[in-house]
Design an enzyme around this catalytic site. Structure first.
Site, PDB file in Angstrom:
ATOM      1  N   ASP A 198      14.932  19.338  68.760  1.00  0.00           N
ATOM      2  CA  ASP A 198      15.560  20.074  67.660  1.00  0.00           C
ATOM      3  C   ASP A 198      16.277  21.279  68.293  1.00  0.00           C
ATOM      4  O   ASP A 198      15.961  21.665  69.421  1.00  0.00           O
ATOM      5  CB  ASP A 198      14.438  20.531  66.708  1.00  0.00           C
ATOM      6  CG  ASP A 198      14.893  21.582  65.734  1.00  0.00           C
ATOM      7  OD1 ASP A 198      15.864  21.304  65.002  1.00  0.00           O
ATOM      8  OD2 ASP A 198      14.307  22.670  65.712  1.00  0.00           O
TER       9      ASP A 198
ATOM     10  N   ASP B  81      17.714  24.626  66.329  1.00  0.00           N
ATOM     11  CA  ASP B  81      17.366  25.959  65.798  1.00  0.00           C
ATOM     12  C   ASP B  81      15.866  26.183  65.741  1.00  0.00           C
ATOM     13  O   ASP B  81      15.153  25.458  65.091  1.00  0.00           O
ATOM     14  CB  ASP B  81      17.972  26.129  64.394  1.00  0.00           C
ATOM     15  CG  ASP B  81      19.470  26.249  64.458  1.00  0.00           C
ATOM     16  OD1 ASP B  81      20.165  25.438  63.812  1.00  0.00           O
ATOM     17  OD2 ASP B  81      19.963  27.130  65.182  1.00  0.00           O
TER      18      ASP B  81
HETATM   19  C1  XBP Z   1      18.074  24.437  61.221  1.00  0.00           C
HETATM   20  C2  XBP Z   1      18.879  24.462  59.991  1.00  0.00           C
HETATM   21  C3  XBP Z   1      20.347  24.809  60.080  1.00  0.00           C
HETATM   22  C4  XBP Z   1      20.523  26.266  60.545  1.00  0.00           C
HETATM   23  C5  XBP Z   1      21.880  26.812  60.146  1.00  0.00           C
HETATM   24  O1  XBP Z   1      18.500  23.301  61.941  1.00  0.00           O
HETATM   25  O2  XBP Z   1      18.358  24.158  58.927  1.00  0.00           O
HETATM   26  O3  XBP Z   1      20.858  24.649  58.783  1.00  0.00           O
HETATM   27  O4  XBP Z   1      19.554  27.077  59.885  1.00  0.00           O
HETATM   28  O5  XBP Z   1      22.909  25.980  60.688  1.00  0.00           O
HETATM   29  P1  XBP Z   1      17.487  22.573  62.994  1.00  0.00           P
HETATM   30  P2  XBP Z   1      24.093  25.505  59.708  1.00  0.00           P
HETATM   31  O6  XBP Z   1      17.311  21.164  62.450  1.00  0.00           O
HETATM   32  O7  XBP Z   1      18.199  22.624  64.315  1.00  0.00           O
HETATM   33  O8  XBP Z   1      16.172  23.356  63.007  1.00  0.00           O
HETATM   34  O9  XBP Z   1      24.563  26.726  58.961  1.00  0.00           O
HETATM   35  O10 XBP Z   1      25.142  24.923  60.621  1.00  0.00           O
HETATM   36  O11 XBP Z   1      23.459  24.483  58.791  1.00  0.00           O
HETATM   37 MG    MG Z   2      14.449  23.823  63.815  1.00  0.00          MG
END
Ligand code: XBP
Ligand code: MG
Length: 234
Positions: free
Chosen positions: A8, A10
């Site tokens: 993953d 973020d």
């Molecule tokens: C986490 C998310 C993303 C980010 C924001 O993604 O939910 O929406 O918070 O990015 P991950 P965007 O699956 O990597 O934990 O504004 O591009 O959605």
């Molecule tokens: Mg994440």
């Protein structure tokens, strides 16, 4: 032995939410002349909604904006936000979590393939991964644009499995949140949770192990298909 590890983005490869995405969302509100402002605590609650555009829409509806207008405005604000976040990525403001870079190298040294499954937008995911880990470092990158249903729905992990032509038991998923854990396990993958300040204390049931840093993980244990996922040097 597993043949691949899917990361993953973020909160996992990079700790982006509080000081990255949240700041970009607030700059977008300012650009649009809105009084909305997400402090760190409020944003932690908003992370229950996967997808930045969906998060804005839910926030707007929550404060009484009619759904059609909230949908329109969320698209506009998310485009502004994404540009601000891309600027932060190119400005070098986003760094890998401690231990990630060493772990990626140790996995490659053992012949493992590296992939990414994220809800984030491809517009910033590409530059971030290329800038921090080298162009083409991850064989398959699935972003929020490639699916119709975001995590915790397993669609993104199913897209990965179809592209890499591996069985679920051949791929380990590494996630930071309960949302990501549910998506990976619903697609049949084993999943290791590496929590952060926003996700510590979330429901980690179903994870092979719940760690609070990458220091507790080793490449060998991520690839081994029997026994617990042990810690130690990457
Ligand atoms: C986490 C998310 C993303 C980010 C924001 O993604 O939910 O929406 O918070 O990015 P991950 P965007 O699956 O990597 O934990 O504004 O591009 O959605
Ligand atoms: Mg994440």
């Amino acid at each position: 032995m597993r043949r691949a590890v899917s990361f993953d983005v973020d909160g996992t490869l990079v700790d982006t939410e509080r000081d990255g995405h949240r700041v970009a969302f607030n700059r977008a509100f300012e650009d649009a002349g809105l009084d909305d402002h997400w402090d760190a605590v409020a944003y932690g609650r908003l992370l229950a909604v996967a997808g930045g555009r969906q998060r804005i829409e839910a926030h707007l509806v929550g404060r009484g904006v009619a759904v059609p207008e909230a949908r329109r405005l969320a698209r506009h604000l998310h485009a502004l936000k994404t540009q601000h976040f891309v600027d932060m990525v190119y400005g070098g403001l986003i760094r890998p979590r401690a231990g990630v870079t060493a772990l990626l190298g140790a996995l490659e040294a053992r012949g493992a393939a590296l992939h990414v499954v994220t809800t984030g937008s491809r517009e910033w995911v590409g530059p971030l991964l290329d800038g921090l880990f080298g162009r083409g470092r991850f064989d398959v990158v699935v972003t929020g644009e490639e699916v119709t249903r975001l995590k915790p729905h397993p669609e993104a992990y199913r897209v990965l499995l179809s592209r890499v032509r591996l069985r679920p038991e051949e791929v380990m998923a590494v996630e930071d949140s309960a949302i990501g854990l549910r998506a990976a396990t619903a697609a049949g993958l084993d999943c290791v949770l590496v929590t952060n300040h926003y996700t510590a204390g979330q429901d980690g049931s179903g994870a092979l192990v719940v760690a609070d840093s990458f220091a507790e993980l080793s490449a060998e244990s991520l690839l081994a298909t029997e026994g617990a996922v042990a810690g130690g040097a990457a």
